[in-house]
Design a protein around this motif. Sequence first.
Motif, PDB file in Angstrom:
ATOM      1  N   ASN A   1      -5.451  -7.969 -13.428  1.00  0.00           N
ATOM      2  CA  ASN A   1      -4.014  -8.048 -13.708  1.00  0.00           C
ATOM      3  C   ASN A   1      -3.396  -6.668 -13.947  1.00  0.00           C
ATOM      4  O   ASN A   1      -2.339  -6.547 -14.577  1.00  0.00           O
ATOM      5  N   ALA A   2      -4.059  -5.653 -13.451  1.00  0.00           N
ATOM      6  CA  ALA A   2      -3.599  -4.278 -13.673  1.00  0.00           C
ATOM      7  C   ALA A   2      -2.208  -4.037 -13.098  1.00  0.00           C
ATOM      8  O   ALA A   2      -1.827  -4.597 -12.061  1.00  0.00           O
ATOM      9  N   LYS A   3      -1.479  -3.156 -13.794  1.00  0.00           N
ATOM     10  CA  LYS A   3      -0.208  -2.642 -13.286  1.00  0.00           C
ATOM     11  C   LYS A   3      -0.489  -1.187 -12.898  1.00  0.00           C
ATOM     12  O   LYS A   3      -0.736  -0.345 -13.769  1.00  0.00           O
ATOM     13  N   ILE A   4      -0.453  -0.914 -11.620  1.00  0.00           N
ATOM     14  CA  ILE A   4      -0.974   0.357 -11.118  1.00  0.00           C
ATOM     15  C   ILE A   4       0.149   1.319 -10.717  1.00  0.00           C
ATOM     16  O   ILE A   4       1.109   0.937 -10.044  1.00  0.00           O
TER      17      ILE A   4
ATOM     18  N   PHE B   1      -6.387   2.420  -0.334  1.00  0.00           N
ATOM     19  CA  PHE B   1      -6.248   1.753  -1.629  1.00  0.00           C
ATOM     20  C   PHE B   1      -5.483   0.440  -1.480  1.00  0.00           C
ATOM     21  O   PHE B   1      -5.891  -0.605  -1.999  1.00  0.00           O
ATOM     22  N   GLU B   2      -4.376   0.491  -0.754  1.00  0.00           N
ATOM     23  CA  GLU B   2      -3.585  -0.724  -0.526  1.00  0.00           C
ATOM     24  C   GLU B   2      -4.374  -1.758   0.270  1.00  0.00           C
ATOM     25  O   GLU B   2      -4.335  -2.959  -0.030  1.00  0.00           O
ATOM     26  N   ASP B   3      -5.115  -1.285   1.272  1.00  0.00           N
ATOM     27  CA  ASP B   3      -5.947  -2.204   2.049  1.00  0.00           C
ATOM     28  C   ASP B   3      -7.011  -2.853   1.173  1.00  0.00           C
ATOM     29  O   ASP B   3      -7.330  -4.037   1.322  1.00  0.00           O
ATOM     30  N   GLY B   4      -7.572  -2.066   0.252  1.00  0.00           N
ATOM     31  CA  GLY B   4      -8.602  -2.584  -0.632  1.00  0.00           C
ATOM     32  C   GLY B   4      -8.070  -3.641  -1.589  1.00  0.00           C
ATOM     33  O   GLY B   4      -8.767  -4.617  -1.908  1.00  0.00           O
ATOM     34  N   LEU B   5      -6.841  -3.473  -2.020  1.00  0.00           N
ATOM     35  CA  LEU B   5      -6.214  -4.460  -2.907  1.00  0.00           C
ATOM     36  C   LEU B   5      -5.748  -5.702  -2.144  1.00  0.00           C
ATOM     37  O   LEU B   5      -5.577  -6.771  -2.731  1.00  0.00           O
ATOM     38  N   GLY B   6      -5.544  -5.536  -0.824  1.00  0.00           N
ATOM     39  CA  GLY B   6      -5.110  -6.656  -0.006  1.00  0.00           C
ATOM     40  C   GLY B   6      -3.702  -7.105  -0.363  1.00  0.00           C
ATOM     41  O   GLY B   6      -2.828  -6.290  -0.686  1.00  0.00           O
TER      42      GLY B   6
ATOM     43  N   ALA C   1      -1.731  -5.887  -3.494  1.00  0.00           N
ATOM     44  CA  ALA C   1      -1.132  -4.554  -3.605  1.00  0.00           C
ATOM     45  C   ALA C   1       0.362  -4.640  -3.884  1.00  0.00           C
ATOM     46  O   ALA C   1       0.928  -3.822  -4.625  1.00  0.00           O
ATOM     47  N   LYS C   2       1.020  -5.632  -3.307  1.00  0.00           N
ATOM     48  CA  LYS C   2       2.476  -5.771  -3.452  1.00  0.00           C
ATOM     49  C   LYS C   2       2.900  -5.988  -4.903  1.00  0.00           C
ATOM     50  O   LYS C   2       3.965  -5.542  -5.320  1.00  0.00           O
TER      51      LYS C   2
ATOM     52  N   SER D   1       4.426   1.316  -9.218  1.00  0.00           N
ATOM     53  CA  SER D   1       5.146   2.584  -9.042  1.00  0.00           C
ATOM     54  C   SER D   1       4.340   3.529  -8.164  1.00  0.00           C
ATOM     55  O   SER D   1       3.111   3.629  -8.295  1.00  0.00           O
ATOM     56  N   ARG D   2       5.059   4.208  -7.282  1.00  0.00           N
ATOM     57  CA  ARG D   2       4.458   5.258  -6.455  1.00  0.00           C
ATOM     58  C   ARG D   2       5.304   6.508  -6.589  1.00  0.00           C
ATOM     59  O   ARG D   2       6.536   6.431  -6.546  1.00  0.00           O
TER      60      ARG D   2
END
Length: 402
Positions: free
Chosen positions: A174-177, A194-199, A202-203, A208-209
């Motif tokens: 449940n992380a907020k990354i 990283f986004e691919d790994g989260l699937g 990721a959304k 925040s980026r």
Amino acid sequence: MRTTRPWKLAVASLAGSLMLAPALAQKKYDAGATDKDIKIGHLNPYSGPASAYGAIGKAIGAYFDKVNADGGVNGRKITFITLDDGYNPAKTVEQARKLVEEDEVLLVFQTLGTPSNTAIHKYMNTKKVPQLFVATGATKWGDPKNFPYTMGWQPNYQSEAKIYALHILDTKPNAKIAVLYQNDDYGKDYLKGFEDGLGDKAKTMIVSRASYEVTDPTVDSQMLTLKNSGADTFFNITTPKFAAQAIKKSAEIGWKPVHYLNSVSSAVGSVLTPAGLENAVGIFTASYIKDPTDPQFQKGKEYDDWLAWMQKYHPKGDLKDNFNVYGYTVAQSLVQVLKQAGDNLTRDNVMKQAASLDITLPMLLPGVNIKTGPDDFYPIEREQLAKFDGKTWVLFGKVYGR
């Protein structure tokens, strides 16, 4: 009817053999190689925003000094021509042209940085000069079909980032990354993995980026933005200067997220020490080489040989800096390629040998090897997670990769 005496046949046969022998033993050279030496070109940011990586170039040069002192490679000394490109792609182009067209090196080795290598990618392949074991983990360096003269070395960024994503999903679902990344191919490659790994998660998990430019003086404002997002987990995709800034700033503003740091900036000596070792406690990274600050690796022949080399050939090098392990190990990789090439020191054969490796080197982690093939230009594909305890990186869990 004429007959030929047996002894005449023997003489003729011997003469033919003597004429054939030089042809069989003929040495093959491209520009940059002779009976006596092999010219190796190298580009490194000894100045500029990524100057911490200059330690790698110095270590490589020191290892080649050892090789030459020991008699060279197949009797040939290595002439190592290393130039400063300041982590500036325009300068990289200029310096690469000098190495290829003026210095006439056999190959260009370990040019550092994704933007820098991208700038000369097509040029090196058009010239058919090996752009070998580049010092960047971008996925584009493993494309032998379209770029047969370019090969990576270290684990690719997307695969490494997926390891962090998997660890987060396992331990903090449940992380907020929050993500800080360099705004170029290097940073975006890590971010994609990283986004691919989260699937699909990721959304929602990435809240925040923030990006930065290599010309930015600091990442202080980005760190404040990321903290204010409410994130409790932080993926730090930065080169050494900015990695140290981010670690230090996080402590200054009282933000204590679960912190993941890309492996290219995990050096204790040049990153964590300037950031404050106490500020780095608990950070996660991925490793594939033995960290010189890890007590479990400060014993045995592998470490003793590395230490003896440091003391004799690189006495000004920092014993806490894993860039000196990296430089030592990647230089050993090239020496193996040159040994395999034998007396056929053509650029095509250099690439053929680089694509025919199956070796284990002394300062790679247990379970990590170097293996390539004609269709596999990713030499190292295994890593293990580690956590910083205030003094050293402590390895844990399994070795990821294939």
